[in-house]
Design an enzyme around this catalytic site. Structure first.
Site, PDB file in Angstrom:
ATOM      1  N   GLY A  16      63.820  30.441  45.360  1.00 35.77           N
ATOM      2  CA  GLY A  16      63.889  31.404  45.935  1.00 35.77           C
ATOM      3  C   GLY A  16      64.017  31.174  47.465  1.00 35.77           C
ATOM      4  O   GLY A  16      62.762  30.924  47.932  1.00 35.77           O
ATOM      5  N   ALA A  17      64.798  31.271  48.167  1.00 31.81           N
ATOM      6  CA  ALA A  17      64.844  31.077  49.713  1.00 31.81           C
ATOM      7  C   ALA A  17      65.088  32.090  50.845  1.00 31.81           C
ATOM      8  O   ALA A  17      65.971  32.237  51.717  1.00 31.81           O
ATOM      9  CB  ALA A  17      66.250  29.915  50.213  1.00 31.81           C
ATOM     10  N   GLY A  18      64.607  33.538  50.112  1.00 32.95           N
ATOM     11  CA  GLY A  18      64.521  34.466  51.139  1.00 32.95           C
ATOM     12  C   GLY A  18      63.134  34.601  51.941  1.00 32.95           C
ATOM     13  O   GLY A  18      62.778  33.524  52.326  1.00 32.95           O
ATOM     14  N   ALA A  19      62.996  35.757  52.422  1.00 32.17           N
ATOM     15  CA  ALA A  19      62.028  35.598  53.386  1.00 32.17           C
ATOM     16  C   ALA A  19      60.582  35.170  53.036  1.00 32.17           C
ATOM     17  O   ALA A  19      59.974  33.973  53.430  1.00 32.17           O
ATOM     18  CB  ALA A  19      61.867  36.789  54.222  1.00 32.17           C
ATOM     19  N   GLY A  21      60.203  33.455  50.208  1.00 33.33           N
ATOM     20  CA  GLY A  21      60.337  31.817  49.631  1.00 33.33           C
ATOM     21  C   GLY A  21      60.145  30.714  50.923  1.00 33.33           C
ATOM     22  O   GLY A  21      59.477  29.991  50.723  1.00 33.33           O
ATOM     23  N   ASN A 110      57.806  41.962  44.108  1.00 35.68           N
ATOM     24  CA  ASN A 110      57.369  43.473  44.412  1.00 35.68           C
ATOM     25  C   ASN A 110      57.494  43.927  43.042  1.00 35.68           C
ATOM     26  O   ASN A 110      58.295  43.778  42.052  1.00 35.68           O
ATOM     27  CB  ASN A 110      58.419  43.942  45.306  1.00 35.68           C
ATOM     28  CG  ASN A 110      57.989  43.550  46.834  1.00 35.68           C
ATOM     29  OD1 ASN A 110      57.015  43.437  46.998  1.00 35.68           O
ATOM     30  ND2 ASN A 110      58.904  43.605  47.647  1.00 35.68           N
ATOM     31  N   LYS A 212      49.377  47.367  45.526  1.00 31.40           N
ATOM     32  CA  LYS A 212      50.602  46.941  46.016  1.00 31.40           C
ATOM     33  C   LYS A 212      51.662  47.824  45.790  1.00 31.40           C
ATOM     34  O   LYS A 212      52.660  48.106  46.587  1.00 31.40           O
ATOM     35  CB  LYS A 212      50.904  45.276  45.605  1.00 31.40           C
ATOM     36  CG  LYS A 212      52.231  44.881  46.280  1.00 31.40           C
ATOM     37  CD  LYS A 212      52.197  44.797  47.825  1.00 31.40           C
ATOM     38  CE  LYS A 212      53.347  44.155  48.347  1.00 31.40           C
ATOM     39  NZ  LYS A 212      53.741  42.831  47.993  1.00 31.40           N
ATOM     40  N   ASN A 220      58.885  52.040  51.067  1.00 33.14           N
ATOM     41  CA  ASN A 220      60.007  51.355  51.018  1.00 33.14           C
ATOM     42  C   ASN A 220      61.220  52.406  50.740  1.00 33.14           C
ATOM     43  O   ASN A 220      62.038  52.308  51.431  1.00 33.14           O
ATOM     44  CB  ASN A 220      59.865  50.269  50.048  1.00 33.14           C
ATOM     45  CG  ASN A 220      59.540  48.969  50.547  1.00 33.14           C
ATOM     46  OD1 ASN A 220      60.473  48.166  51.227  1.00 33.14           O
ATOM     47  ND2 ASN A 220      58.370  48.511  50.482  1.00 33.14           N
ATOM     48  N   GLU A 293      65.466  47.304  45.767  1.00 31.73           N
ATOM     49  CA  GLU A 293      64.366  46.950  44.690  1.00 31.73           C
ATOM     50  C   GLU A 293      63.908  48.002  43.921  1.00 31.73           C
ATOM     51  O   GLU A 293      62.749  48.093  43.694  1.00 31.73           O
ATOM     52  CB  GLU A 293      63.431  45.828  44.986  1.00 31.73           C
ATOM     53  CG  GLU A 293      63.647  44.477  45.293  1.00 31.73           C
ATOM     54  CD  GLU A 293      62.673  43.590  45.728  1.00 31.73           C
ATOM     55  OE1 GLU A 293      62.141  42.812  44.825  1.00 31.73           O
ATOM     56  OE2 GLU A 293      61.999  43.672  46.925  1.00 31.73           O
TER      57      GLU A 293
END
Length: 344
Positions: A16-19, A21, A110, A212, A220, A293
């Protein structure tokens, strides 16, 4: 590709190359680890050409990870899963060939995790959380015995396909699903600490999970509706009152499942306000035309509440309005910058 290793160098993959990752991969490399980064095709090309950049409290890091599609990697010793929660079932199908009987799987996600009912009292195939794993894909592809429970407190933005930035401390809480100490848990904590994370090893990982969830739940979806930053959400008397009511509603639910918060309700509210003018991940996703999400953060909580006949009218109402906003949003014609992160 095979990530080579020695006895002292585990094969690490970040999927995963999101924030989150990008941040995790960068910090692990800063800590001296060789990291394989699994990304989508467009991000693979971008990062190969431009490298991976992270701007954090230590400055700007410019790194060159091994980056490729999931199909090009094999056999990880430690596999970090860093997608949006709704993307995890599909991701799990693409990376299952990386999971050997010895692979440690660390989901950095999350909301309520699919593994929530596994590992308790020695039961490793417990009840399912339908909202997050409706087809039991996660239950069947990721062995719960190999999972380390994880929660984070990170405010991170993805500026473009290869760049992330954060201006707060990176905090992670880890725990075995059966709440027992283990050598692999201690080793993982040490690896992350060396990479610059503030790590807490939980004696009761579900307490950390609920803490969390509360932080996400009361910020959110509401900010996605209102467009408020964290400072505005917890500083404005009207919005702060809504968040407080949502927090009050979830406390009986947490107790009903034999858990408790790791922090006081007052401190949770104050932490949100102290984050400053930061946009939550849901607000950022809404602005970029992305799916929110809500299943893991809102729907799963309501699912567990209904199972125990606990009323959560404010939470349900905010969740439904957020679903409406998510369903009516239009993807932007052109994306100047791409954001993502874990919110509060």
């Amino acid at each position: 590709m095979m990530i080579q290793n020695t006895k002292s160098e585990p094969r690490i993959c970040v999927a995963g190359a999101g924030a989150v990752g990008l941040t995790l991969a960068a910090r692990l490399m800063v800590g001296g680890n060789r990291v394989g980064l699994i990304a989508r095709e467009e991000s693979v090309r971008f990062i190969r050409q431009n490298g991976l950049k992270l701007l954090d409290l230590d400055g700007l890091h410019h790194l060159r990870p091994e980056v490729d599609l999931a199909s090009e990697f094999s056999a990880a010793d430690i596999l970090f899963l860093c997608p949006k929660s709704q993307d995890l079932p599909q991701l799990s199908l693409s990376i299952r060939h990386l999971i050997t009987p010895d692979t440690l799987v660390v989901p950095v996600i999350n909301g309520l995790p699919w593994w929530y009912f596994d590992g308790e009292n020695g039961v490793w195939m417990g009840d399912s959380v339908r909202a997050v794993d409706p087809d039991s894909i996660l239950k069947t592809t990721i062995p719960s015995r190999q999972v380390i429970g994880t929660t984070t407190v990170m405010t991170v933005e993805r500026v473009n396909r290869g760049t992330a930035r954060t201006f707060n401390r990176l905090q992670m809480t880890l725990g075995e699903l059966d709440d027992q100490p283990s050598a692999r848990l201690a080793a993982l904590a040490g690896l992350l600490e060396k990479a610059g994370f503030t790590v807490h090893v939980a004696s009761r990982i579900r307490d950390a999970v609920w803490t969390k969830i509360v932080r996400n739940l009361i910020s959110n979806p509401l900010t996605a509706i209102t467009g408020a930053t964290l400072r505005e959400n917890f500083g404005d008397p009207f919005l702060a009152d809504v968040s407080s009511r949502m927090l009050e509603e979830i406390l009986p639910l947490i107790a009903a499942y034999g858990a408790k918060l790791d922090a006081s309700p007052v401190s949770i509210l104050e932490l949100g306000k102290s984050m400053g003018d930061v946009k939550t991940s849901m607000l950022q996703d809404l602005e970029r035309g992305r799916e929110l999400e809500l299943a893991a953060v809102c729907d799963a909580v309501v699912e567990l509440a209904r199972a125990r006949n606990i009323a959560m009218p404010v939470t349900e109402a905010i969740g439904k309005i957020a679903h409406f906003r998510s369903s009516r949003q239009q993807a932007p014609v052109a994306e100047v910058s791409t954001f993502g992160g874990s919110g509060v």
